[in-house]
Every structure is written in structure tokens, then in C-alpha cells.
Design an enzyme around this catalytic site. Sequence first.
Site, PDB file in Angstrom:
ATOM      1  N   ARG A  78       1.845  13.925  16.884  1.00  0.00           N
ATOM      2  CA  ARG A  78       1.767  12.795  15.939  1.00  0.00           C
ATOM      3  C   ARG A  78       3.087  12.051  15.843  1.00  0.00           C
ATOM      4  O   ARG A  78       3.108  10.838  15.661  1.00  0.00           O
ATOM      5  CB  ARG A  78       1.377  13.296  14.550  1.00  0.00           C
ATOM      6  CG  ARG A  78      -0.110  13.391  14.408  1.00  0.00           C
ATOM      7  CD  ARG A  78      -0.556  13.459  12.959  1.00  0.00           C
ATOM      8  NE  ARG A  78      -1.992  13.313  12.951  1.00  0.00           N
ATOM      9  CZ  ARG A  78      -2.634  12.192  12.633  1.00  0.00           C
ATOM     10  NH1 ARG A  78      -1.972  11.118  12.267  1.00  0.00           N
ATOM     11  NH2 ARG A  78      -3.947  12.134  12.674  1.00  0.00           N
TER      12      ARG A  78
ATOM     13  N   LEU B 260      -0.295   7.026   8.770  1.00  0.00           N
ATOM     14  CA  LEU B 260       0.917   6.497   9.398  1.00  0.00           C
ATOM     15  C   LEU B 260       2.103   7.395   9.080  1.00  0.00           C
ATOM     16  O   LEU B 260       2.185   7.996   8.012  1.00  0.00           O
ATOM     17  CB  LEU B 260       1.168   5.071   8.910  1.00  0.00           C
ATOM     18  CG  LEU B 260       0.054   4.083   9.297  1.00  0.00           C
ATOM     19  CD1 LEU B 260       0.175   2.790   8.509  1.00  0.00           C
ATOM     20  CD2 LEU B 260       0.098   3.800  10.802  1.00  0.00           C
TER      21      LEU B 260
ATOM     22  N   THR C  31      -5.852  -1.384   2.570  1.00  0.00           N
ATOM     23  CA  THR C  31      -6.989  -1.647   1.678  1.00  0.00           C
ATOM     24  C   THR C  31      -7.894  -0.428   1.705  1.00  0.00           C
ATOM     25  O   THR C  31      -8.204   0.108   2.773  1.00  0.00           O
ATOM     26  CB  THR C  31      -7.724  -2.959   2.026  1.00  0.00           C
ATOM     27  OG1 THR C  31      -8.950  -3.009   1.280  1.00  0.00           O
ATOM     28  CG2 THR C  31      -7.991  -3.130   3.505  1.00  0.00           C
ATOM     29  N   HIS C  32      -8.269   0.030   0.510  1.00  0.00           N
ATOM     30  CA  HIS C  32      -8.993   1.301   0.361  1.00  0.00           C
ATOM     31  C   HIS C  32     -10.278   1.079  -0.437  1.00  0.00           C
ATOM     32  O   HIS C  32     -10.256   0.392  -1.466  1.00  0.00           O
ATOM     33  CB  HIS C  32      -8.089   2.309  -0.358  1.00  0.00           C
ATOM     34  CG  HIS C  32      -8.716   3.656  -0.513  1.00  0.00           C
ATOM     35  ND1 HIS C  32      -8.805   4.546   0.535  1.00  0.00           N
ATOM     36  CD2 HIS C  32      -9.310   4.249  -1.585  1.00  0.00           C
ATOM     37  CE1 HIS C  32      -9.421   5.647   0.123  1.00  0.00           C
ATOM     38  NE2 HIS C  32      -9.738   5.494  -1.156  1.00  0.00           N
TER      39      HIS C  32
ATOM     40  N   ALA D 181       4.342   7.814   2.077  1.00  0.00           N
ATOM     41  CA  ALA D 181       4.154   8.997   2.929  1.00  0.00           C
ATOM     42  C   ALA D 181       2.920   9.807   2.568  1.00  0.00           C
ATOM     43  O   ALA D 181       2.477  10.646   3.353  1.00  0.00           O
ATOM     44  CB  ALA D 181       5.404   9.872   2.856  1.00  0.00           C
ATOM     45  N   GLY D 182       2.344   9.589   1.398  1.00  0.00           N
ATOM     46  CA  GLY D 182       1.161  10.348   0.997  1.00  0.00           C
ATOM     47  C   GLY D 182      -0.125   9.706   1.509  1.00  0.00           C
ATOM     48  O   GLY D 182      -0.094   8.675   2.185  1.00  0.00           O
TER      49      GLY D 182
ATOM     50  N   ASP E   7      -2.954   7.612   0.530  1.00  0.00           N
ATOM     51  CA  ASP E   7      -3.438   6.655  -0.475  1.00  0.00           C
ATOM     52  C   ASP E   7      -2.755   6.837  -1.827  1.00  0.00           C
ATOM     53  O   ASP E   7      -3.382   6.681  -2.884  1.00  0.00           O
ATOM     54  CB  ASP E   7      -4.978   6.760  -0.615  1.00  0.00           C
ATOM     55  CG  ASP E   7      -5.688   6.463   0.700  1.00  0.00           C
ATOM     56  OD1 ASP E   7      -5.233   5.573   1.439  1.00  0.00           O
ATOM     57  OD2 ASP E   7      -6.692   7.125   0.995  1.00  0.00           O
TER      58      ASP E   7
HETATM   59  C1  GAR Z   1     -13.016  -0.733   4.555  1.00  0.00           C
HETATM   60  O1  GAR Z   1     -13.889  -0.399   3.521  1.00  0.00           O
HETATM   61  C2  GAR Z   1     -11.672  -0.077   4.344  1.00  0.00           C
HETATM   62  O2  GAR Z   1     -11.273  -0.005   3.023  1.00  0.00           O
HETATM   63  C3  GAR Z   1     -11.957   1.295   4.881  1.00  0.00           C
HETATM   64  O3  GAR Z   1     -12.671   1.057   6.064  1.00  0.00           O
HETATM   65  C4  GAR Z   1     -13.462  -0.113   5.879  1.00  0.00           C
HETATM   66  C5  GAR Z   1     -13.216  -1.030   7.059  1.00  0.00           C
HETATM   67  O4  GAR Z   1     -14.225  -1.998   7.143  1.00  0.00           O
HETATM   68  N1  GAR Z   1     -10.741   2.023   5.097  1.00  0.00           N
HETATM   69  C6  GAR Z   1     -10.642   3.305   4.781  1.00  0.00           C
HETATM   70  O5  GAR Z   1     -11.542   3.980   4.368  1.00  0.00           O
HETATM   71  C7  GAR Z   1      -9.273   3.880   5.060  1.00  0.00           C
HETATM   72  N2  GAR Z   1      -9.143   5.160   4.428  1.00  0.00           N
HETATM   73  P1  GAR Z   1     -14.237  -3.035   8.357  1.00  0.00           P
HETATM   74  O6  GAR Z   1     -14.025  -2.237   9.656  1.00  0.00           O
HETATM   75  O7  GAR Z   1     -15.588  -3.668   8.297  1.00  0.00           O
HETATM   76  O8  GAR Z   1     -13.127  -4.036   8.122  1.00  0.00           O
END
Ligand code: GAR
Length: 199
Positions: free
Chosen positions: A78, A106, A119-120, A153-154, A156
Site C-alpha cells: 500500500r 488514501l 463525498t460520503h 488519516a482515518g 471518514d
Molecule cells: C457515492 O455515493 C459516494 O458517496 C460513494 O460511492 C458513490 C459513487 O457514486 N462513496 C463511498 O461510499 C466511499 N466510501 P458514483 O460512482 O455514481 O459517482
Amino acid sequence: MTPTTQPPGASSSPARVVVLVSGTGTLLQALLEACVDPSYGVAVVAVGADRDRIAGLDRARDRGLPTFVVPLREHADRASWDVALAEALAEHRPDLVLSAGFMKILGPAVLGRFVVVNTHPALLPSFPGAHAVRDALAHGVRVSGCTLHRVDAGVDTGPILAQRAVAVLPDDTEESLHERIKAAERELLVQELPRLLGR
Ligand code: GAR
């Protein structure tokens, strides 16, 4: 570590954003559409991924944008993957790196060098991790949503920059709830990104 990327400032040129994706890329698509308007103040200058043959990369290629792929399996560990990803990102001189559906954690080489925003699909600090929508449904929440946050570093755990709530409906499945959350994510991202970049 303090990122060495230039902090975004008031400038007439659009802020440079590199987007990282792992899949479908509908959030990327919403951003690309917003960037068509020069007054938006943001340019997606490249799109990177940890795997090839995904719709997210096709969306970038369709617009003639540079793309790069840095697969974890092509690196010994990694740490060396993280360094390779940081080098690939640096080639595009981003003011900000946006993780939009990028499903890898990351490491310090990337996080020490760039401002990274993720974005989560949940209202952090509830339901971090890769199965946020499933976990929220399993917990029986009546309201979920999405969060834009700075990546640290965590997993989310970084500072929250913006959030939007989405109601959970009685007959929601993971898929139906995730689709409504993604609609909210697209709006939130397009609305907030220029502000985060001082545009
Ligand atoms: C989104 O809902 C984003 O928040 C999530 O993947 C989806 C991507 O949608 N990310 C995570 O869950 C990261 N932990 P998309 O490929 O249609 O843009």
C-alpha cells in the site's frame, strides 16, 4: 503533515481539481456538467482511478480529459501504491483532489501533499466505511444523507465541510436509498465545491 499544494485563492483562472473514481462516476458527471459554465470557476483537469474499464473513466475520456489508473495490485504494498498515486496526481498540479466514489483508503504520501475532499453517502460521523447506506438501513435510521469532508488519516473521520439530509422511506432498499442519496450528493458537491476553492 501539512499539504504543500497551493491553497486555493482568489484567482481569475479556474481552480484545478483532479477527481478520483472507482466506479460509475455519476458524481463526476454532475461536476463535469457544472464545469462547462466558465463562471463556475472550477476545472476538472484529470480523472484518476484504481482500476480500468469503469464508467467513470469513460465519462472523462468522452470529454477528452486526461485519465490515469494506479491499481493497487501492481504495487508491492500500500505504501508504494500511495507514492505512485501521489506522483500521478502531482502531474496535474491540483488545487484540490476530490474523492468521488473512490473506494480505496488514501495514505500519507497523497494526504501529505494534497488537499483531499471526499463525498460520503451518510451523515458522518454515523456510518463511516464502504457500506454506509447498508449500515444506515440496517440500523433503522429514519434520516440519512451525505457528507462532504476533508480526508484525514482515518476512515471518514476528517472535518465535515457540508451535509445534506435525505429521508429514509419505509420500503427503501439499499439501492433505492443510495440513488436518492446520490442525487443529493450531486447537488451538494456542485453547490459547495466552488466555495471550498474560494471561487
Ligand atoms: C457515492 O455515493 C459516494 O458517496 C460513494 O460511492 C458513490 C459513487 O457514486 N462513496 C463511498 O461510499 C466511499 N466510501 P458514483 O460512482 O455514481 O459517482
